[in-house]
Design an enzyme around this catalytic site. Structure first.
Site, PDB file in Angstrom:
ATOM      1  CB  ALA A  91      32.150  50.972 -77.717  1.00 54.31           C
ATOM      2  CG  ASN A 127      28.039  52.387 -67.425  1.00 52.33           C
ATOM      3  OD1 ASN A 127      28.205  53.589 -67.344  1.00 52.33           O
ATOM      4  ND2 ASN A 127      27.287  51.824 -68.358  1.00 52.33           N
ATOM      5  CE  LYS A 181      24.990  55.829 -68.381  1.00 46.68           C
ATOM      6  NZ  LYS A 181      26.137  55.031 -68.709  1.00 46.68           N
ATOM      7  CG  ASN A 190      21.761  47.835 -68.266  1.00 41.64           C
ATOM      8  OD1 ASN A 190      20.973  48.748 -68.429  1.00 41.64           O
ATOM      9  ND2 ASN A 190      23.011  47.922 -68.675  1.00 41.64           N
ATOM     10  CB  SER A 209      25.502  47.694 -72.521  1.00 38.51           C
ATOM     11  OG  SER A 209      25.197  47.948 -71.175  1.00 38.51           O
TER      12      SER A 209
HETATM   13  N1  LIG Z   1      29.374  51.321 -75.206  1.00 35.85           N
HETATM   14  C1  LIG Z   1      28.530  52.222 -74.682  1.00 35.85           C
HETATM   15  O1  LIG Z   1      27.663  52.752 -75.397  1.00 35.85           O
HETATM   16  C2  LIG Z   1      28.621  52.640 -73.248  1.00 35.85           C
HETATM   17  C3  LIG Z   1      29.518  52.049 -72.385  1.00 35.85           C
HETATM   18  N2  LIG Z   1      29.622  52.508 -71.101  1.00 35.85           N
HETATM   19  C4  LIG Z   1      30.548  51.905 -70.161  1.00 35.85           C
HETATM   20  O2  LIG Z   1      31.873  52.172 -70.579  1.00 35.85           O
HETATM   21  C5  LIG Z   1      32.732  51.088 -70.219  1.00 35.85           C
HETATM   22  C6  LIG Z   1      33.417  50.575 -71.490  1.00 35.85           C
HETATM   23  O3  LIG Z   1      32.384  50.037 -72.329  1.00 35.85           O
HETATM   24  P1  LIG Z   1      32.599  49.731 -73.868  1.00 35.85           P
HETATM   25  O4  LIG Z   1      33.447  50.763 -74.494  1.00 35.85           O
HETATM   26  O5  LIG Z   1      31.257  49.481 -74.418  1.00 35.85           O
HETATM   27  O6  LIG Z   1      33.406  48.365 -73.788  1.00 35.85           O
HETATM   28  P2  LIG Z   1      34.225  47.622 -74.931  1.00 35.85           P
HETATM   29  O7  LIG Z   1      34.208  46.177 -74.603  1.00 35.85           O
HETATM   30  O8  LIG Z   1      33.752  48.055 -76.289  1.00 35.85           O
HETATM   31  O9  LIG Z   1      35.689  48.218 -74.745  1.00 35.85           O
HETATM   32  C7  LIG Z   1      36.647  47.698 -73.881  1.00 35.85           C
HETATM   33  C8  LIG Z   1      37.834  47.290 -74.727  1.00 35.85           C
HETATM   34  O10 LIG Z   1      38.891  46.923 -73.877  1.00 35.85           O
HETATM   35  C9  LIG Z   1      39.499  45.746 -74.408  1.00 35.85           C
HETATM   36  N3  LIG Z   1      40.198  45.030 -73.359  1.00 35.85           N
HETATM   37  C10 LIG Z   1      39.687  44.258 -72.366  1.00 35.85           C
HETATM   38  N4  LIG Z   1      40.678  43.777 -71.591  1.00 35.85           N
HETATM   39  C11 LIG Z   1      41.838  44.235 -72.113  1.00 35.85           C
HETATM   40  C12 LIG Z   1      43.200  44.052 -71.762  1.00 35.85           C
HETATM   41  N5  LIG Z   1      43.557  43.305 -70.739  1.00 35.85           N
HETATM   42  N6  LIG Z   1      44.142  44.654 -72.527  1.00 35.85           N
HETATM   43  C13 LIG Z   1      43.780  45.415 -73.585  1.00 35.85           C
HETATM   44  N7  LIG Z   1      42.505  45.623 -73.960  1.00 35.85           N
HETATM   45  C14 LIG Z   1      41.538  45.042 -73.235  1.00 35.85           C
HETATM   46  C15 LIG Z   1      38.327  44.970 -74.955  1.00 35.85           C
HETATM   47  O11 LIG Z   1      38.772  43.957 -75.825  1.00 35.85           O
HETATM   48  P3  LIG Z   1      37.869  42.624 -76.043  1.00 35.85           P
HETATM   49  O12 LIG Z   1      36.736  43.078 -76.912  1.00 35.85           O
HETATM   50  O13 LIG Z   1      38.829  41.693 -76.685  1.00 35.85           O
HETATM   51  O14 LIG Z   1      37.395  42.183 -74.694  1.00 35.85           O
HETATM   52  C16 LIG Z   1      37.554  46.087 -75.635  1.00 35.85           C
HETATM   53  O15 LIG Z   1      38.056  46.367 -76.928  1.00 35.85           O
HETATM   54  C17 LIG Z   1      31.834  50.037 -69.554  1.00 35.85           C
HETATM   55  O16 LIG Z   1      31.850  50.176 -68.163  1.00 35.85           O
HETATM   56  C18 LIG Z   1      30.447  50.393 -70.099  1.00 35.85           C
HETATM   57  O17 LIG Z   1      29.393  49.982 -69.230  1.00 35.85           O
HETATM   58  C19 LIG Z   1      28.897  53.571 -70.646  1.00 35.85           C
HETATM   59  C20 LIG Z   1      28.007  54.186 -71.470  1.00 35.85           C
HETATM   60  C21 LIG Z   1      27.732  53.717 -72.805  1.00 35.85           C
HETATM   61  C1  LIG Z   2      20.135  51.231 -70.442  1.00 36.43           C
HETATM   62  C2  LIG Z   2      21.061  52.365 -70.785  1.00 36.43           C
HETATM   63  C3  LIG Z   2      20.673  53.031 -72.085  1.00 36.43           C
HETATM   64  C4  LIG Z   2      20.938  53.460 -69.672  1.00 36.43           C
HETATM   65  O1  LIG Z   2      20.123  53.272 -68.705  1.00 36.43           O
HETATM   66  C5  LIG Z   2      22.490  51.928 -70.847  1.00 36.43           C
HETATM   67  O2  LIG Z   2      23.343  52.691 -70.428  1.00 36.43           O
HETATM   68  C6  LIG Z   2      22.927  50.604 -71.317  1.00 36.43           C
HETATM   69  O3  LIG Z   2      22.419  50.091 -72.309  1.00 36.43           O
HETATM   70  O4  LIG Z   2      23.814  50.046 -70.675  1.00 36.43           O
END
Ligand SMILES: NC(=O)C1=CN([C@@H]2O[C@H](COP(=O)(O)OP(=O)(O)OC[C@H]3O[C@@H](n4cnc5c(N)ncnc54)[C@H](OP(=O)(O)O)[C@@H]3O)[C@@H](O)[C@H]2O)C=CC1
Ligand SMILES: CC(C)(CO)C(=O)C(=O)O
Length: 327
Positions: free
Chosen positions: A10, A103, A205, A213, A274
């Protein structure tokens, strides 16, 4: 400038499309059906009030295909990082900067913080010192991720809100590498200020993630409800006050108070956090990085964390019962 986004789900996918659109030399590491879709059709970004855009991207599940980078932006879930450190080595050259866009309490927290806790390692976020030893803390540039996004289907990112990725050196300096990345992200239409006190932002944050969460995962309530309910608001508040005591012992300055932070959570509306989304979809939850790490910091600073301990025990068992935590 060669940039690799490792874990282009994402958040990494959102960044990846923006950078590619701006003509940056960016590559993405992903896997499974999402990677297959990206390779076949490109990576699509859907944003409100704009037509979807699709960009052709260099993407692989094998970092050795991509070679050494100037920046590796890690946007994996926190628990996914330690096991892939060995696999990431081909991306790391002499001057590679690792940007930690994950995060929770970052594994590098005590690097260049000064004082008696300098160099303290955190088992909850870096078991066995995998990142500390495998990357080396001098490579790290911190990042607080503010946007919200999701992978709506393989190969497609739906952006929900926000475009800020605050950057910060562990020592707070405006380094050349931080300024150069800030400029590149800025050219891609993202906000990437370089902050002298990134740890303050990390805690503001984390306040929300630490409390909202797990409470949402335990109750299945959305943010608007859990932040205003007469039973759960005080639980979130108590967790946040415990966290504040820890953080202030570590030198953090909070620009707002807990009630304002909870009101801010309520204002987000009917959002499923999340952690609740991960539980719903049978994906491992970021419990150690968001909650366990704060308990660990409580131990490190000799600060009692009774409410955090209780909620952590409950959410761990909830996750274990769903087969989403531990062995
Ligand atoms: N999404 C959001 O709105 C927000 C996210 N965050 C933080 O950002 C970070 C990322 O979150 P997010 O983007 O949601 O996570 P996602 O799961 O969407 O993205 C991580 C990606 O990495 C892939 N992946 C995992 N392991 C491997 C590997 N070994 N080799 C290649 N690809 C791999 C996953 O695949 P697979 O799906 O197959 O596991 C997935 O597509 C987290 O710490 C989250 O808490 C912070 C703010 C908001
Ligand atoms: C709860 C929130 C919106 C921030 O506090 C968030 O970052 C999550 O859904 O993981």
């Amino acid at each position: 400038m060669k940039i690799c986004v490792f874990g282009a789900g994402a958040i990494g996918g959102y960044m990846g499309v923006k950078l590619a659109q701006a003509g940056a030399d960016v590559s993405l590491v992903a896997r499974g059906p999402h990677l297959a879709a990206m390779k076949e059709k490109g990576l699509t970004l859907i944003e409100e009030d704009a037509d979807p855009v699709t960009v052709q991207v260099t993407a692989s599940d094998n970092p050795a295909d991509l070679g050494p980078q100037d920046y590796v932006i890690v946007t994996l879930k926190a628990h996914s990082v330690p096991p892939v450190v060995p696999k990431m080595q081909p991306l790391i050259g002499e001057n590679t900067t690792i940007v930690s866009g994950v995060n929770g309490v970052p594994w590098w927290y005590f690097h260049k913080i000064g004082g008696e806790l300098e160099g303290t390692r955190l088992e909850t976020v870096d078991p066995g010192n995998a990142q500390w030893d495998g990357f080396g803390p001098d490579r790290v540039l911190g990042c607080v991720v503010y946007p919200a996004a999701e992978v709506s289907e393989p190969g497609t990112i739906k952006h929900i809100e926000g475009n800020r990725f605050s950057l910060g050196e562990p020592d707070g300096s405006k380094s050349e590498r931080a300024m150069a990345l800030s400029k590149a992200l800025g050219a891609a239409g993202l906000k990437a200020p370089v902050r002298p006190r990134l740890r303050d932002e990390i805690w503001v944050k984390l306040w929300g993630n630490l409390s909202f969460n797990p409470i949402s995962a335990l109750t299945h309530a959305t943010l608007d409800v859990l932040c205003t309910d007469e039973g759960t608001r005080p639980v979130a508040r108590a967790m946040m006050l415990e966290a504040q005591e820890i953080a202030e012992k570590l030198g953090v300055k909070f620009p707002i108070d807990v009630d304002r932070r909870i009101d801010g959570g309520a204002a987000v509306g009917a959002h499923r956090t999340s952690m609740l989304q991960d539980l719903d979809q049978g994906r491992p939850m970021e419990i150690d990085a968001l909650v366990g790490s704060v308990q660990e910091l409580g131990r490190v600073t000799n600060t009692p964390t009774p409410t955090i301990d209780t909620v952590l025990a409950l959410v761990k068992l909830r996750a274990k019962s769903a087969g989403l935590y531990g062995a």
